[in-house]
Design a protein around this motif. Sequence first.
Motif, PDB file in Angstrom:
ATOM      1  N   ILE A  29       0.846  -1.205   0.000  1.00 38.23           N
ATOM      2  CA  ILE A  29       0.000   0.000   0.000  1.00 38.23           C
ATOM      3  C   ILE A  29       0.874   1.246   0.000  1.00 38.23           C
ATOM      4  CG2 ILE A  29      -1.675   1.316   1.349  1.00 38.23           C
ATOM      5  CD1 ILE A  29      -2.783  -1.434   2.307  1.00 38.23           C
ATOM      6  N   SER A  30       1.911   1.236   0.818  1.00 37.00           N
ATOM      7  CA  SER A  30       2.831   2.370   0.887  1.00 37.00           C
ATOM      8  C   SER A  30       3.566   2.576  -0.432  1.00 37.00           C
ATOM      9  CB  SER A  30       3.826   2.145   2.025  1.00 37.00           C
ATOM     10  OG  SER A  30       4.788   3.164   2.047  1.00 37.00           O
ATOM     11  N   ILE A  31       4.000   1.497  -1.038  1.00 37.80           N
ATOM     12  CA  ILE A  31       4.722   1.604  -2.315  1.00 37.80           C
ATOM     13  C   ILE A  31       3.793   2.127  -3.411  1.00 37.80           C
ATOM     14  CG2 ILE A  31       5.797   0.236  -4.144  1.00 37.80           C
ATOM     15  CD1 ILE A  31       7.160  -1.375  -1.931  1.00 37.80           C
ATOM     16  N   ALA A  32       2.539   1.683  -3.403  1.00 37.43           N
ATOM     17  CA  ALA A  32       1.576   2.185  -4.395  1.00 37.43           C
ATOM     18  C   ALA A  32       1.392   3.694  -4.245  1.00 37.43           C
ATOM     19  CB  ALA A  32       0.248   1.455  -4.247  1.00 37.43           C
ATOM     20  N   LYS A  33       1.332   4.170  -3.006  1.00 37.33           N
ATOM     21  CA  LYS A  33       1.218   5.611  -2.775  1.00 37.33           C
ATOM     22  C   LYS A  33       2.458   6.343  -3.271  1.00 37.33           C
ATOM     23  CE  LYS A  33      -1.845   5.439   1.232  1.00 37.33           C
ATOM     24  NZ  LYS A  33      -1.977   5.724   2.666  1.00 37.33           N
ATOM     25  N   ASP A  34       3.638   5.741  -3.033  1.00 31.14           N
ATOM     26  CA  ASP A  34       4.874   6.362  -3.497  1.00 31.14           C
ATOM     27  C   ASP A  34       4.907   6.454  -5.014  1.00 31.14           C
ATOM     28  OD1 ASP A  34       5.726   6.585  -0.883  1.00 31.14           O
ATOM     29  OD2 ASP A  34       7.090   4.855  -0.976  1.00 31.14           O
ATOM     30  N   ILE A  35       4.455   5.413  -5.692  1.00 28.99           N
ATOM     31  CA  ILE A  35       4.441   5.418  -7.158  1.00 28.99           C
ATOM     32  C   ILE A  35       3.495   6.491  -7.678  1.00 28.99           C
ATOM     33  CG2 ILE A  35       3.751   4.080  -9.196  1.00 28.99           C
ATOM     34  CD1 ILE A  35       4.945   1.611  -7.808  1.00 28.99           C
ATOM     35  N   ARG A  36       2.297   6.558  -7.085  1.00 24.38           N
ATOM     36  CA  ARG A  36       1.339   7.593  -7.508  1.00 24.38           C
ATOM     37  C   ARG A  36       1.897   8.996  -7.289  1.00 24.38           C
ATOM     38  NH1 ARG A  36      -3.012   6.125  -4.138  1.00 24.38           N
ATOM     39  NH2 ARG A  36      -2.849   3.890  -4.361  1.00 24.38           N
ATOM     40  N   GLY A  37       2.538   9.202  -6.127  1.00 24.88           N
ATOM     41  CA  GLY A  37       3.121  10.511  -5.827  1.00 24.88           C
ATOM     42  C   GLY A  37       4.243  10.875  -6.781  1.00 24.88           C
ATOM     43  N   ALA A  38       5.070   9.904  -7.104  1.00 22.03           N
ATOM     44  CA  ALA A  38       6.186  10.153  -8.028  1.00 22.03           C
ATOM     45  C   ALA A  38       5.671  10.490  -9.418  1.00 22.03           C
ATOM     46  CB  ALA A  38       7.097   8.928  -8.078  1.00 22.03           C
ATOM     47  N   ARG A  39       4.623   9.805  -9.836  1.00 23.19           N
ATOM     48  CA  ARG A  39       4.048  10.115 -11.158  1.00 23.19           C
ATOM     49  C   ARG A  39       3.406  11.495 -11.162  1.00 23.19           C
ATOM     50  NH1 ARG A  39       1.132   4.515 -13.140  1.00 23.19           N
ATOM     51  NH2 ARG A  39       3.054   3.463 -13.778  1.00 23.19           N
ATOM     52  N   ALA A  40       2.731  11.835 -10.071  1.00 27.33           N
ATOM     53  CA  ALA A  40       2.073  13.140  -9.991  1.00 27.33           C
ATOM     54  C   ALA A  40       3.111  14.265 -10.007  1.00 27.33           C
ATOM     55  CB  ALA A  40       1.219  13.228  -8.734  1.00 27.33           C
ATOM     56  N   ASP A  41       4.248  14.045  -9.323  1.00 23.36           N
ATOM     57  CA  ASP A  41       5.312  15.052  -9.280  1.00 23.36           C
ATOM     58  C   ASP A  41       6.215  14.992 -10.503  1.00 23.36           C
ATOM     59  OD1 ASP A  41       4.344  15.739  -6.797  1.00 23.36           O
ATOM     60  OD2 ASP A  41       5.892  14.631  -5.689  1.00 23.36           O
ATOM     61  N   ASN A  42       6.020  13.979 -11.343  1.00 23.55           N
ATOM     62  CA  ASN A  42       6.866  13.768 -12.515  1.00 23.55           C
ATOM     63  C   ASN A  42       8.335  13.630 -12.100  1.00 23.55           C
ATOM     64  OD1 ASN A  42       6.671  13.193 -15.173  1.00 23.55           O
ATOM     65  ND2 ASN A  42       6.665  15.316 -15.887  1.00 23.55           N
TER      66      ASN A  42
END
Length: 79
Positions: A29-42
């Motif tokens: 769950i934490s890694i999924a959030k990190d991936i989403r955040g990284a994509r959002a921040d590009n």
Amino acid sequence: MSKIEKAKGWKHSKPGLWLSIGTSAFGAISIAKDIRGARADNDTLKLINAVVGAAALITGTALLVRELKRLGDDDVLLG
């Protein structure tokens, strides 16, 4: 057998392995959030870090499942 020896053996018991697998699910769950955040921040570096973390989590979970299967193979009642 002392309490410390029992505690060390619990990690390699079925309940201990299931607990470890469950803990890995929360890590996912934490890694999924990190991936989403990284994509959002590009942010490519954060995305790479999250993907490497996901690979480590998948590998660790696969090792736990393999150990769980080995414990099952040793169990006379399971066949």
